[in-house]
Design a protein around this motif. Structure first.
Motif, short mmCIF file in Angstrom:
data_model
loop_
_atom_site.label_atom_id
_atom_site.label_comp_id
_atom_site.label_asym_id
_atom_site.label_seq_id
_atom_site.Cartn_x
_atom_site.Cartn_y
_atom_site.Cartn_z
N THR B 5 30.57 44.73 39.13
CA THR B 5 31.33 44.40 38.25
C THR B 5 32.44 45.85 38.00
O THR B 5 33.51 45.61 37.39
CB THR B 5 30.79 44.18 37.05
OG1 THR B 5 29.55 45.17 36.70
CG2 THR B 5 30.27 42.91 36.68
N THR B 63 38.94 28.75 48.32
CA THR B 63 38.34 27.74 47.46
C THR B 63 38.22 26.45 47.91
O THR B 63 37.61 25.78 47.16
CB THR B 63 38.00 27.94 46.05
OG1 THR B 63 39.35 27.34 45.60
CG2 THR B 63 38.21 29.54 45.55
N LYS B 66 33.80 25.61 51.14
CA LYS B 66 32.69 26.44 51.11
C LYS B 66 32.28 26.98 52.34
O LYS B 66 32.20 26.56 53.24
CB LYS B 66 31.29 25.69 50.32
CG LYS B 66 31.98 25.26 48.89
CD LYS B 66 31.63 26.34 47.73
CE LYS B 66 32.04 25.70 46.63
NZ LYS B 66 33.30 25.81 46.22
N THR B 71 30.23 36.47 52.34
CA THR B 71 30.91 36.32 51.32
C THR B 71 32.26 36.88 51.07
O THR B 71 32.72 37.62 52.17
CB THR B 71 30.30 37.42 50.13
OG1 THR B 71 30.21 38.65 50.85
CG2 THR B 71 28.73 36.94 49.94
N THR B 73 35.79 38.08 48.29
CA THR B 73 36.39 38.23 47.39
C THR B 73 37.88 38.23 47.26
O THR B 73 38.39 38.90 48.04
CB THR B 73 35.70 39.56 46.34
OG1 THR B 73 36.20 40.59 47.04
CG2 THR B 73 34.29 39.56 46.14
N HIS B 77 37.34 38.70 42.47
CA HIS B 77 36.45 37.52 42.24
C HIS B 77 35.76 36.95 43.44
O HIS B 77 36.41 36.67 44.58
CB HIS B 77 37.23 36.56 41.67
CG HIS B 77 38.09 36.95 40.26
ND1 HIS B 77 37.50 37.46 39.29
CD2 HIS B 77 39.45 37.15 40.10
CE1 HIS B 77 38.69 37.82 38.31
NE2 HIS B 77 39.80 37.66 39.07
N ASP B 78 34.67 36.65 43.06
CA ASP B 78 33.98 35.80 44.41
C ASP B 78 34.27 34.61 44.65
O ASP B 78 34.67 33.81 43.72
CB ASP B 78 32.29 35.74 43.98
CG ASP B 78 31.55 35.21 45.28
OD1 ASP B 78 31.09 36.30 46.05
OD2 ASP B 78 31.49 34.15 45.50
N VAL B 80 33.08 31.89 45.78
CA VAL B 80 32.13 30.76 45.42
C VAL B 80 31.48 30.66 44.04
O VAL B 80 31.90 29.84 43.39
CB VAL B 80 30.71 30.81 46.16
CG1 VAL B 80 29.57 29.93 46.02
CG2 VAL B 80 31.15 30.84 47.90
N THR B 81 31.47 31.87 43.29
CA THR B 81 30.85 32.05 42.00
C THR B 81 32.16 32.24 41.04
O THR B 81 31.88 31.72 39.93
CB THR B 81 29.87 33.16 41.84
OG1 THR B 81 30.57 34.31 42.23
CG2 THR B 81 28.54 33.09 42.69
N GLY B 82 33.33 32.60 41.57
CA GLY B 82 34.36 32.94 40.58
C GLY B 82 35.61 32.00 40.81
O GLY B 82 36.75 32.28 41.17
N GLU B 83 35.19 30.69 41.53
CA GLU B 83 36.25 29.68 41.90
C GLU B 83 37.48 29.59 41.12
O GLU B 83 38.52 29.85 41.59
CB GLU B 83 35.56 28.44 42.16
CG GLU B 83 36.31 27.35 43.21
CD GLU B 83 35.59 26.26 42.98
OE1 GLU B 83 34.74 26.09 43.97
OE2 GLU B 83 35.74 25.31 42.18
N ASP B 84 37.31 29.48 39.82
CA ASP B 84 38.39 29.40 38.98
C ASP B 84 39.34 30.72 38.79
O ASP B 84 40.51 30.39 38.83
CB ASP B 84 38.12 28.79 37.68
CG ASP B 84 38.50 27.42 37.12
OD1 ASP B 84 38.65 26.51 38.25
OD2 ASP B 84 38.76 27.13 36.24
#
Lengths: 249, 339
Positions: B5, B63, B66, B71, B73, B77-78, B80-84
């Protein structure tokens, strides 16, 4: 909500802009109405109905127009896929549910407009509106048919690669749905073995609902029709949204 | 030390970090464990033949696909986990056109602005500015179907910039455009990067495009990155100027050229390609040597190395040779992807 509106707006804009599509898809229902209506009016009498055959099939043909328009609106997604526009929507930071609902409402709106145009024509050839409330009831049922079958079209389009399957769906799914809906003949006069099929067909309830609104009589209680159509619209939206979630470009 | 973070706030001037990213379709590996980083403000090029995995890489970073493993970023932002958040940070111009031809240019822009939730006043202002930037303001109310290929591309770039993304993806931005329009677009892209400092990642199979436009170029082939550096360094890395000698007896020519200042020698049917620094000074000597040993020379050319030579050096093939088989592979990927 603003995303749903954005997608809806695009659909309606495109529809209003394509005059040839509007006129083109009025053709078949109009011919059905004129030929069957005038052709059979004098020789067919519907049991338990004072009005002629023309009065009977007008709601059916209106429903047909809404049905065909909404299915093709839903299947439009395939064009968006092929022309690449779908990617633009799918890569935006919006949920697929919003896209799907916007698309569904857009398709339903155009289908209702199409049905309304047909109703205006019908005024000249024998439709006698049973008052403003009845008219609104009819529009309500048209909207439910529109949502149900646009969502159905989206569901199909989400699984289809290209437009090749379109004719297949139209001829072997949509046309039977129309034929077995009581749009052209009263469901009570069908042979016993066909009746379950008719009663399992959502469009039957839509047609009966519109008929109730336009002429004040129906063979199925309007509240039952409303419940079934509302259920179908919800169910198809859920199914369509589920399949659309997995659409690949 | 805190975890990930901490980096996100500052972005540590990294626009994109890709770590061992892999994508396979039904066992067919399209992208095979690639890793690289892109600095903020950079123009980064993915250069390679069709089917090399460029578009698949872009699709994962944006995005749309998949990853199978690994991984990445984008703007911290990742994918996969931070798609939006990734989607909000990027603008993208796809390889295939993605405009609504039945709408006007303005309406296409407006649709995009609404999708990205840009408020009415600001939306109108920015649409006006961007359409002016790409020189389409006088045609903004014409249906897109009346537009030429170059105009459509410019409109798509303007649209991709509407929500002020941090990173702009351009997938084969000048594919199918005439040379003049291509030049014009390059100027737009370079100026855009200059004026706004936006990070740009572009894929291309045009050597010249990568050479002229990109700060750094990653050469990608069969799903892996085989070289990554500035175009200058890449060209220098293969050992100076390129001299191609065609001869009836290339083997004999190759056998003759053993001087220490020759940094590389390769044989391709009917010709020998050697690399050396300051070719101009050595050419007379080479010609004399070949002549004296009685071997004929059909032709001889000297040129500065291009990225094509770099690709040839690392893969043993030219990008053009790859074109046919590349298209085959791409078709396979497409089919696999749809299943």
């Amino acid at each position: 909500m603003d995303i749903v509106y954005t997608i809806w707006l695009r659909n309606v804009k495109r529809y209003l802009r394509s005059k040839s599509r509007i006129v083109g898809s009025l053709g078949m229902p109009l011919f059905f109405m004129l030929m069957l209506g005038f052709g059979l009016n004098s020789i067919v009498s519907i049991p338990g109905m004072e009005e002629g055959y023309m009065e009977f099939i007008i709601p059916g043909i209106v429903a047909m127009s809404v049905l065909f328009t909404s299915v093709s609106s839903g299947i439009q997604i395939i064009w968006d896929k092929q022309f690449g526009f779908l990617k633009e929507t799918l890569v935006a930071p919006v949920s697929r549910l919003e896209i799907m609902i916007g698309q569904t409402l857009g398709g339903a709106t155009t289908a209702v407009i199409q049905g309304l145009i047909l109703m205006v024509f019908a005024l000249f050839i024998g439709l006698e509106p049973a008052g403003i409330v009845g008219f609104l009831v009819a529009i309500g049922f048209m909207a439910l048919i529109g949502v149900t079958f646009t969502a159905f079209g989206i569901a199909i389009a989400s699984r289809m690669e290209d437009m090749h399957g379109f004719q297949l769906i139209m001829n072997f799914v949509i046309f039977p749905i129309f034929g077995l809906s009581g749009a052209l003949f009263p469901i009570n006069s069908l042979p016993a073995w066909l009746r379950p099929l008719t009663l399992a067909n959502p469009l039957t309830y839509g047609v009966e609902g519109i008929r109730y609104g336009l002429s004040g009589t129906a063979q199925i209680h309007p509240l039952i029709s409303l419940a079934v159509m509302a259920g179908c619209a919800t169910l198809m939206t859920v199914v369509g949204a589920y399949l659309f979630r997995k659409i690949s470009t | 030390m805190h975890t990930g973070t901490l980096n996100q706030g500052t972005g540590s001037t990294l626009a994109i970090r890709v770590d061992n990213l892999t994508k396979s379709f039904d066992g067919l590996v399209a992208v095979d464990g690639i890793s690289f980083t892109i600095e903020s403000g950079e123009i980064f090029g993915l250069l390679g033949p069709n089917g090399a995995g460029k578009t698949t890489t872009i699709s994962m970073l944006s995005t749309m696909l998949k990853p199978t493993s690994g991984t990445a970023t984008v703007n911290g932002h990742d994918i996969v986990t931070g798609e939006d958040d990734v989607r909000k940070s990027i603008g993208i111009v796809f390889q295939d056109q993605s405009l609504d031809e039945e709408l006007t240019a303005y309406e296409n822009m407006d649709f995009h602005g609404r999708l990205y939730r840009i408020g009415g006043e600001e939306r109108r202002r920015r649409i006006g500015e961007l359409l002016a930037l790409v020189g389409l303001d006088d045609r903004k109310d014409d249906l897109v179907k009346t537009y030429s290929g170059g105009m459509r591309r410019r409109l798509e770039i303007a649209r991709g910039l509407l929500h002020e993304p941090k990173v702009l993806f351009l997938d084969e931005p000048t594919l199918g455009l005439d040379p003049q329009t291509r030049n014009l677009l390059w100027e737009y892209i370079a100026r855009l990067n200059d004026e706004t400092g936006i990070t740009i990642i572009l894929t291309t199979h045009y050597m010249e495009e990568a050479d002229r436009l990109c700060d750094r170029v990653a050469i990608i082939d069969r799903g892996t990155i085989i070289a990554l550096d500035t175009a200058e360094n890449l060209k220098a890395s293969i050992g100076g100027d390129v001299v191609t000698i065609a001869s009836p007896d290339p083997d004999a020519v190759a056998g003759l050229l053993t001087a220490p200042w020759i940094s590389g020698i390769e044989r391709h049917d009917g010709s020998v390609t050697i690399r050396l620094q300051d070719a101009d000074r050595h050419i007379p000597g080479i010609v004399t040597a070949i002549h004296q040993s009685g071997i004929g020379i059909t032709s001889l050319s000297v040129r500065k190395p291009t990225l094509e030579d770099v690709f040839l050096h690392y893969t043993g093939r030219t990008i053009r040779e790859e074109e046919v088989s590349g298209k085959e592979a791409m078709r396979m990927f497409h089919r696999a992807g749809r299943r």
